[in-house]
Design a protein around this motif. Structure first.
Motif, mmCIF file in Angstrom:
data_model
loop_
_atom_site.group_PDB
_atom_site.id
_atom_site.type_symbol
_atom_site.label_atom_id
_atom_site.label_comp_id
_atom_site.label_asym_id
_atom_site.label_seq_id
_atom_site.Cartn_x
_atom_site.Cartn_y
_atom_site.Cartn_z
ATOM 1 N N LEU A 24 0.828 -1.203 0.000
ATOM 2 C CA LEU A 24 0.000 0.000 0.000
ATOM 3 C C LEU A 24 0.867 1.259 0.000
ATOM 4 C CD1 LEU A 24 -2.702 -1.273 2.493
ATOM 5 C CD2 LEU A 24 -2.705 -1.366 0.002
ATOM 6 N N PHE A 25 2.066 1.168 0.587
ATOM 7 C CA PHE A 25 3.018 2.277 0.480
ATOM 8 C C PHE A 25 3.426 2.463 -0.982
ATOM 9 C CE2 PHE A 25 7.304 4.006 0.290
ATOM 10 C CZ PHE A 25 7.224 5.099 1.122
ATOM 11 N N ASN A 26 3.603 1.354 -1.699
ATOM 12 C CA ASN A 26 3.961 1.439 -3.116
ATOM 13 C C ASN A 26 2.864 2.121 -3.932
ATOM 14 O OD1 ASN A 26 6.457 0.213 -2.814
ATOM 15 N ND2 ASN A 26 5.684 -1.843 -3.206
ATOM 16 N N VAL A 27 1.615 1.839 -3.563
ATOM 17 C CA VAL A 27 0.492 2.500 -4.249
ATOM 18 C C VAL A 27 0.556 4.005 -4.010
ATOM 19 C CG1 VAL A 27 -2.018 2.748 -4.292
ATOM 20 C CG2 VAL A 27 -1.000 0.464 -4.172
ATOM 21 N N ALA A 28 0.783 4.405 -2.755
ATOM 22 C CA ALA A 28 0.889 5.839 -2.433
ATOM 23 C C ALA A 28 2.086 6.465 -3.130
ATOM 24 C CB ALA A 28 1.005 6.012 -0.917
ATOM 25 N N LEU A 29 3.178 5.722 -3.225
ATOM 26 C CA LEU A 29 4.371 6.215 -3.899
ATOM 27 C C LEU A 29 4.091 6.471 -5.384
ATOM 28 C CD1 LEU A 29 7.274 6.721 -2.867
ATOM 29 C CD2 LEU A 29 7.892 4.461 -3.739
ATOM 30 N N GLY A 30 3.274 5.607 -5.975
ATOM 31 C CA GLY A 30 2.897 5.798 -7.373
ATOM 32 C C GLY A 30 2.161 7.103 -7.596
ATOM 33 N N VAL A 31 1.332 7.493 -6.619
ATOM 34 C CA VAL A 31 0.595 8.759 -6.725
ATOM 35 C C VAL A 31 1.536 9.948 -6.551
ATOM 36 C CG1 VAL A 31 -1.198 10.182 -5.663
ATOM 37 C CG2 VAL A 31 -1.539 7.722 -5.913
ATOM 38 N N LEU A 32 2.392 9.876 -5.528
ATOM 39 C CA LEU A 32 3.237 11.018 -5.186
ATOM 40 C C LEU A 32 4.381 11.230 -6.172
ATOM 41 C CD1 LEU A 32 3.460 10.429 -1.325
ATOM 42 C CD2 LEU A 32 2.061 12.124 -2.516
ATOM 43 N N VAL A 33 4.971 10.146 -6.660
ATOM 44 C CA VAL A 33 6.163 10.249 -7.507
ATOM 45 C C VAL A 33 5.835 10.089 -8.989
ATOM 46 C CG1 VAL A 33 8.464 9.280 -7.977
ATOM 47 C CG2 VAL A 33 7.623 9.415 -5.625
ATOM 48 N N LEU A 34 5.045 9.058 -9.297
ATOM 49 C CA LEU A 34 4.758 8.768 -10.709
ATOM 50 C C LEU A 34 3.480 9.439 -11.204
ATOM 51 C CD1 LEU A 34 5.650 4.960 -10.676
ATOM 52 C CD2 LEU A 34 7.140 6.899 -11.231
ATOM 53 N N ALA A 75 8.637 -0.093 11.234
ATOM 54 C CA ALA A 75 7.754 -0.458 10.128
ATOM 55 C C ALA A 75 7.816 0.577 9.004
ATOM 56 C CB ALA A 75 6.314 -0.602 10.630
ATOM 57 N N LEU A 76 7.798 1.857 9.369
ATOM 58 C CA LEU A 76 7.793 2.909 8.356
ATOM 59 C C LEU A 76 9.125 2.973 7.599
ATOM 60 C CD1 LEU A 76 5.908 5.732 10.303
ATOM 61 C CD2 LEU A 76 5.011 4.247 8.489
ATOM 62 N N VAL A 77 10.241 2.781 8.318
ATOM 63 C CA VAL A 77 11.545 2.778 7.642
ATOM 64 C C VAL A 77 11.654 1.586 6.697
ATOM 65 C CG1 VAL A 77 14.030 2.482 7.991
ATOM 66 C CG2 VAL A 77 12.762 4.105 9.389
ATOM 67 N N LEU A 78 11.195 0.405 7.133
ATOM 68 C CA LEU A 78 11.259 -0.779 6.278
ATOM 69 C C LEU A 78 10.416 -0.598 5.011
ATOM 70 C CD1 LEU A 78 11.081 -3.690 8.896
ATOM 71 C CD2 LEU A 78 13.056 -2.978 7.542
ATOM 72 N N ALA A 79 9.185 -0.123 5.183
ATOM 73 C CA ALA A 79 8.316 0.079 4.016
ATOM 74 C C ALA A 79 8.856 1.187 3.119
ATOM 75 C CB ALA A 79 6.898 0.410 4.475
ATOM 76 N N GLY A 97 12.635 -0.228 -4.571
ATOM 77 C CA GLY A 97 11.971 -0.911 -5.685
ATOM 78 C C GLY A 97 11.714 0.032 -6.846
ATOM 79 N N LEU A 98 11.336 1.274 -6.537
ATOM 80 C CA LEU A 98 11.097 2.269 -7.581
ATOM 81 C C LEU A 98 12.378 2.561 -8.358
ATOM 82 C CD1 LEU A 98 8.944 4.226 -8.749
ATOM 83 C CD2 LEU A 98 9.769 5.916 -7.099
ATOM 84 N N LEU A 99 13.501 2.696 -7.638
ATOM 85 C CA LEU A 99 14.786 2.934 -8.304
ATOM 86 C C LEU A 99 15.208 1.749 -9.154
ATOM 87 C CD1 LEU A 99 16.948 4.660 -5.539
ATOM 88 C CD2 LEU A 99 16.341 5.625 -7.759
#
Length: 306
Positions: free
Chosen positions: A115-125, A158-162, A169-171
């Motif tokens: 779910l962090f990856n989903v949020a990352l997709g919104v913020l970065v991509l 948890a937040l640092v790991l995610a 993964g994005l890089l």
């Protein structure tokens, strides 16, 4: 070139993925056996031995050529260096958490990762989320907030790991390298500081390597084995990623944090009160919503193909 999507390739991909995720889920047992070794020293050994193992593995293929081709490009090399810093931060946080009684929080980190990856997709991509994806992210955020209230502060492990693994993964998606060549270059970048740290520990008499009785104590063997513990599941994951559709691979990834969660509660008896159970439950509901959206979208796309 990806292998053809056949029943045999899918079977191999599923087996490789299951073994990789089960290994990642059980890895706290391994690190608990060397809990007397500080996390920084464990990670330094993990880097050095993984680099040596990856050098041996890619030496049998064309990985050296691919790695050198990418390493000659300054922009790509900078990305590799950043990816290395992220992954070593991830490893250090994970090992420290496991060996200091926070296995539940490490499992929380990998539960919220999708779910962090989903949020990352919104913020970065700048991706646009479907309504169910928004609901899943909201539920995950609520779960983290509940855990923060329970703990009296943010669940930083948890937040640092995610965060580190999500950005890593994005890089990695932006690097034209397979998993083996990528891990080789990352460990090469990390090896100089790791060797400096191990040399300092040896010089100052703080090293745990070679300090036990016998020619090669069990602890030394386990520190050497950190290379295999790092490399082998990642290579199996690469096999799975090349042979499985994304939705099936995404479903398998819940194996690792589920096993880690069960280890924390049933084997290491970490406290699981009602509030913490609620935090996990809300996140699990978010993952269920996310998985449902993933599978239903994939099914709709498949039905639309003539």
């Amino acid at each position: 070139m990806h292998p053809a999507l056949t029943r045999e390739n899918t079977r191999r991909g599923v087996v490789a993925g299951i073994v990789a995720y089960i290994t990642w889920g059980l890895v706290p047992i391994f690190f608990k056996q060397i809990a007397e070794v500080p996390a920084g020293e464990i990670i330094a050994h993990r880097v050095v031995w993984a680099m040596l193992l990856m050098t041996l593995i890619i030496g049998f293929g064309r990985g050296f050529g691919d790695a050198l081709r990418v390493a000659r490009l300054p922009k790509q090399l900078a990305r590799i260096a950043l990816a290395s810093a992220l992954v070593i931060s991830n490893w250090l946080t994970f090992v420290w958490g496991v060996n200091n009684g926070h296995i539940l929080e490490t499992s929380l980190g990998y539960f919220i990762l999708p779910l962090f990856n989903v949020a990352l997709g919104v913020l970065v991509l700048k991706e646009r989320l479907r309504p169910l994806q928004w609901l899943a992210v909201l539920l995950a955020t609520t779960g983290v907030a509940v855990e923060a209230v329970r703990a009296g502060g943010l669940p930083w492990i948890a937040l640092v790991l995610a965060g580190t693994f999500g950005i890593y993964g994005l890089l990695r998606k932006q690097l034209p390298l397979d998993a083996a060549s990528g891990l080789f270059l990352e460990t090469v970048c990390m090896t100089p500081p790791a060797l400096v740290w191990l040399a300092w520990l040896a010089y100052s008499g703080q090293s745990h390597f070679g300090a036990g009785p016998g020619l090669l104590p069990a602890r030394d063997l386990m520190l050497i084995a950190t290379g295999a513990v790092t490399a082998i599941p990642l290579l199996l994951f690469a096999v799975a990623a090349r042979r499985l559709p994304l939705n099936l691979l995404g479903f398998l990834q819940y194996l690792a944090p589920t096993i880690t969660f069960l280890l924390a509660v049933l084997v290491y008896h970490e406290p699981l009160d009602l509030t913490r159970t609620l935090a996990f439950a809300v996140i699990w509901i978010g993952l269920a919503v996310y998985s449902f959206d993933l599978f239903s979208t994939a099914a709709a796309r498949a039905a639309a193909v003539p």
